[in-house]
Design a protein around this motif. Structure first.
Motif, PDB file in Angstrom:
ATOM      1  N   HIS A  70      26.281  39.190  37.497  1.00  0.00           N
ATOM      2  CA  HIS A  70      25.000  38.860  38.400  1.00  0.00           C
ATOM      3  C   HIS A  70      23.813  39.660  38.431  1.00  0.00           C
ATOM      4  O   HIS A  70      22.808  39.359  39.145  1.00  0.00           O
ATOM      5  CB  HIS A  70      25.978  39.174  39.826  1.00  0.00           C
ATOM      6  N   HIS A  71      23.972  40.644  37.408  1.00  0.00           N
ATOM      7  CA  HIS A  71      22.597  41.499  37.276  1.00  0.00           C
ATOM      8  C   HIS A  71      22.482  41.758  35.903  1.00  0.00           C
ATOM      9  O   HIS A  71      22.531  42.933  35.583  1.00  0.00           O
ATOM     10  CB  HIS A  71      23.026  42.813  38.202  1.00  0.00           C
ATOM     11  N   GLU A  72      22.544  40.680  34.994  1.00  0.00           N
ATOM     12  CA  GLU A  72      22.510  41.049  33.549  1.00  0.00           C
ATOM     13  C   GLU A  72      21.429  41.584  33.042  1.00  0.00           C
ATOM     14  O   GLU A  72      21.348  42.234  32.280  1.00  0.00           O
ATOM     15  CB  GLU A  72      23.067  39.803  33.040  1.00  0.00           C
ATOM     16  N   ARG A  73      20.209  41.564  33.943  1.00  0.00           N
ATOM     17  CA  ARG A  73      19.016  41.958  33.456  1.00  0.00           C
ATOM     18  C   ARG A  73      18.746  43.547  33.808  1.00  0.00           C
ATOM     19  O   ARG A  73      17.805  44.091  33.472  1.00  0.00           O
ATOM     20  CB  ARG A  73      17.886  41.139  33.962  1.00  0.00           C
ATOM     21  N   ILE A  74      19.811  44.129  34.281  1.00  0.00           N
ATOM     22  CA  ILE A  74      19.566  45.529  34.872  1.00  0.00           C
ATOM     23  C   ILE A  74      20.485  46.165  33.700  1.00  0.00           C
ATOM     24  O   ILE A  74      21.729  46.295  34.176  1.00  0.00           O
ATOM     25  CB  ILE A  74      20.160  45.662  36.322  1.00  0.00           C
ATOM     26  N   PRO A  75      19.836  47.128  33.101  1.00  0.00           N
ATOM     27  CA  PRO A  75      20.367  47.916  32.067  1.00  0.00           C
ATOM     28  C   PRO A  75      21.332  49.093  32.731  1.00  0.00           C
ATOM     29  O   PRO A  75      20.724  49.794  33.863  1.00  0.00           O
ATOM     30  CB  PRO A  75      19.365  48.705  30.949  1.00  0.00           C
ATOM     31  N   ILE A  76      22.350  49.421  32.159  1.00  0.00           N
ATOM     32  CA  ILE A  76      23.097  50.581  33.030  1.00  0.00           C
ATOM     33  C   ILE A  76      23.388  51.462  31.853  1.00  0.00           C
ATOM     34  O   ILE A  76      23.729  51.120  30.663  1.00  0.00           O
ATOM     35  CB  ILE A  76      24.614  49.934  33.406  1.00  0.00           C
ATOM     36  N   THR A  77      23.228  52.879  32.067  1.00  0.00           N
ATOM     37  CA  THR A  77      22.975  53.915  31.326  1.00  0.00           C
ATOM     38  C   THR A  77      23.750  54.965  31.587  1.00  0.00           C
ATOM     39  O   THR A  77      23.420  55.408  32.617  1.00  0.00           O
ATOM     40  CB  THR A  77      21.629  53.971  30.842  1.00  0.00           C
ATOM     41  N   VAL A  78      24.867  55.406  30.923  1.00  0.00           N
ATOM     42  CA  VAL A  78      25.349  56.786  31.185  1.00  0.00           C
ATOM     43  C   VAL A  78      24.780  57.827  30.610  1.00  0.00           C
ATOM     44  O   VAL A  78      24.490  57.888  29.259  1.00  0.00           O
ATOM     45  CB  VAL A  78      26.913  56.766  30.621  1.00  0.00           C
ATOM     46  N   THR A  79      24.374  58.747  31.265  1.00  0.00           N
ATOM     47  CA  THR A  79      23.324  59.913  30.803  1.00  0.00           C
ATOM     48  C   THR A  79      23.615  61.119  31.560  1.00  0.00           C
ATOM     49  O   THR A  79      24.367  61.147  32.426  1.00  0.00           O
ATOM     50  CB  THR A  79      21.898  59.291  30.660  1.00  0.00           C
ATOM     51  N   HIS A  80      22.740  62.249  31.110  1.00  0.00           N
ATOM     52  CA  HIS A  80      22.818  63.242  31.928  1.00  0.00           C
ATOM     53  C   HIS A  80      21.843  63.260  33.043  1.00  0.00           C
ATOM     54  O   HIS A  80      20.772  62.582  33.003  1.00  0.00           O
ATOM     55  CB  HIS A  80      22.215  64.538  30.990  1.00  0.00           C
ATOM     56  N   LEU A  81      22.227  63.467  34.072  1.00  0.00           N
ATOM     57  CA  LEU A  81      21.587  63.535  35.436  1.00  0.00           C
ATOM     58  C   LEU A  81      21.247  64.868  35.931  1.00  0.00           C
ATOM     59  O   LEU A  81      21.973  65.723  35.863  1.00  0.00           O
ATOM     60  CB  LEU A  81      21.952  62.494  36.419  1.00  0.00           C
ATOM     61  N   PRO A  82      20.320  65.163  36.791  1.00  0.00           N
ATOM     62  CA  PRO A  82      20.202  66.528  37.530  1.00  0.00           C
ATOM     63  C   PRO A  82      21.446  66.642  38.232  1.00  0.00           C
ATOM     64  O   PRO A  82      22.098  65.841  38.876  1.00  0.00           O
ATOM     65  CB  PRO A  82      19.106  66.396  38.411  1.00  0.00           C
ATOM     66  N   ASP A  83      21.472  67.998  38.353  1.00  0.00           N
ATOM     67  CA  ASP A  83      22.706  68.513  39.205  1.00  0.00           C
ATOM     68  C   ASP A  83      22.690  67.975  40.756  1.00  0.00           C
ATOM     69  O   ASP A  83      21.772  67.739  41.333  1.00  0.00           O
ATOM     70  CB  ASP A  83      22.748  70.189  39.624  1.00  0.00           C
ATOM     71  N   GLY A  84      23.809  67.348  41.096  1.00  0.00           N
ATOM     72  CA  GLY A  84      23.908  66.948  42.450  1.00  0.00           C
ATOM     73  C   GLY A  84      23.693  65.205  42.442  1.00  0.00           C
ATOM     74  O   GLY A  84      23.738  64.893  43.571  1.00  0.00           O
ATOM     75  N   TYR A  85      23.407  64.830  41.124  1.00  0.00           N
ATOM     76  CA  TYR A  85      23.315  63.433  41.111  1.00  0.00           C
ATOM     77  C   TYR A  85      24.323  62.495  40.408  1.00  0.00           C
ATOM     78  O   TYR A  85      24.713  62.906  39.158  1.00  0.00           O
ATOM     79  CB  TYR A  85      21.728  62.985  40.594  1.00  0.00           C
ATOM     80  N   ASP A  86      25.204  61.688  41.051  1.00  0.00           N
ATOM     81  CA  ASP A  86      26.372  60.902  40.198  1.00  0.00           C
ATOM     82  C   ASP A  86      25.723  59.527  39.677  1.00  0.00           C
ATOM     83  O   ASP A  86      25.897  59.092  38.733  1.00  0.00           O
ATOM     84  CB  ASP A  86      27.373  60.688  41.018  1.00  0.00           C
ATOM     85  N   GLY A  87      24.518  59.342  40.408  1.00  0.00           N
ATOM     86  CA  GLY A  87      24.048  57.931  39.618  1.00  0.00           C
ATOM     87  C   GLY A  87      22.564  57.532  40.390  1.00  0.00           C
ATOM     88  O   GLY A  87      22.158  58.436  41.310  1.00  0.00           O
ATOM     89  N   ALA A  88      21.967  56.876  39.910  1.00  0.00           N
ATOM     90  CA  ALA A  88      20.578  56.408  40.461  1.00  0.00           C
ATOM     91  C   ALA A  88      19.826  55.154  39.939  1.00  0.00           C
ATOM     92  O   ALA A  88      20.512  54.643  39.118  1.00  0.00           O
ATOM     93  CB  ALA A  88      19.443  57.364  39.924  1.00  0.00           C
ATOM     94  N   TRP A  89      19.374  54.377  40.865  1.00  0.00           N
ATOM     95  CA  TRP A  89      18.823  52.861  40.542  1.00  0.00           C
ATOM     96  C   TRP A  89      17.432  53.258  40.683  1.00  0.00           C
ATOM     97  O   TRP A  89      16.770  53.551  41.556  1.00  0.00           O
ATOM     98  CB  TRP A  89      19.354  52.124  41.673  1.00  0.00           C
ATOM     99  N   THR A  90      16.549  52.933  39.424  1.00  0.00           N
ATOM    100  CA  THR A  90      15.185  52.988  39.455  1.00  0.00           C
ATOM    101  C   THR A  90      14.815  51.636  38.799  1.00  0.00           C
ATOM    102  O   THR A  90      15.748  50.800  38.446  1.00  0.00           O
ATOM    103  CB  THR A  90      14.844  54.217  38.500  1.00  0.00           C
ATOM    104  N   THR A  91      13.367  51.519  38.688  1.00  0.00           N
ATOM    105  CA  THR A  91      12.955  50.352  37.897  1.00  0.00           C
ATOM    106  C   THR A  91      13.290  50.151  36.358  1.00  0.00           C
ATOM    107  O   THR A  91      13.253  49.044  36.026  1.00  0.00           O
ATOM    108  CB  THR A  91      11.258  50.310  38.170  1.00  0.00           C
ATOM    109  N   GLN A  92      13.911  51.187  36.042  1.00  0.00           N
ATOM    110  CA  GLN A  92      14.165  51.181  34.646  1.00  0.00           C
ATOM    111  C   GLN A  92      15.804  50.709  34.450  1.00  0.00           C
ATOM    112  O   GLN A  92      16.220  50.621  33.399  1.00  0.00           O
ATOM    113  CB  GLN A  92      14.167  52.562  33.950  1.00  0.00           C
ATOM    114  N   GLY A  93      16.481  50.666  35.740  1.00  0.00           N
ATOM    115  CA  GLY A  93      18.010  50.398  35.513  1.00  0.00           C
ATOM    116  C   GLY A  93      18.742  51.324  36.269  1.00  0.00           C
ATOM    117  O   GLY A  93      18.377  52.137  37.239  1.00  0.00           O
TER     118      GLY A  93
END
Length: 147
Positions: free
Chosen positions: A26-49
């Motif tokens: 359903h969202h094949e155009r949205i990239p999903i990346t596992v990466t280092h995020l700032p403390d306190g963040y488990d996930g984020a949605w931005t215009t980059q994915g």
């Protein structure tokens, strides 16, 4: 089975939510990346994915990805009320990940205690389980007590 407008499927395995599959279909155009995020963040949605913290375990990634996909589907929060939007997204996430039948089975297995063992059985993090239990409707509570 239907109880006061509440549909309950016979098998929790028929309705297991797979966020990675949902994203692919359903969202094949949205990239999903596992990466280092700032403390306190488990996930984020931005215009980059969608970005998931590399420090999350499997259940955490599953819950966080579902949470971010719900944000994608609902669109940006109305300015000024992000806390309300987060509560709504948390509840939708918990309901997608934890069917009523699965919750019943896990609670039986764990002696009725919705703690860490129950969360592990449901393949979710504790916060998602806590949200699901806290937002049970009266009909759902009645069904659980009767089951």
């Amino acid at each position: 089975m239907n109880l006061n407008g509440l549909t309950v499927l016979a098998s929790r395995y028929m309705t297991t939510w797979h966020p990675w599959r949902h994203a692919r279909h359903h969202h094949e155009r949205i990239p999903i990346t596992v990466t280092h995020l700032p403390d306190g963040y488990d996930g984020a949605w931005t215009t980059q994915g969608i970005f998931l913290s590399k420090h999350l375990g499997q259940a955490g990634r599953r819950c966080t990805l579902t949470h971010e996909l719900v944000h994608v589907e609902r669109g940006p929060a109305i300015h000024g009320i992000p806390a309300i939007e987060e509560r709504i997204v948390d509840e939708i996430t918990a309901r997608r990940l934890i069917t009523l039948c699965a919750l019943r089975d896990a609670l039986r297995w764990c002696g009725g205690i919705p703690g860490a063992e129950c969360a592990e059985e449901l393949w979710v993090d504790q916060a998602t389980l806590d949200t699901r239990v806290a937002t049970l409707t009266a009909a759902e509570r009645a069904w659980l007590h009767a089951a």
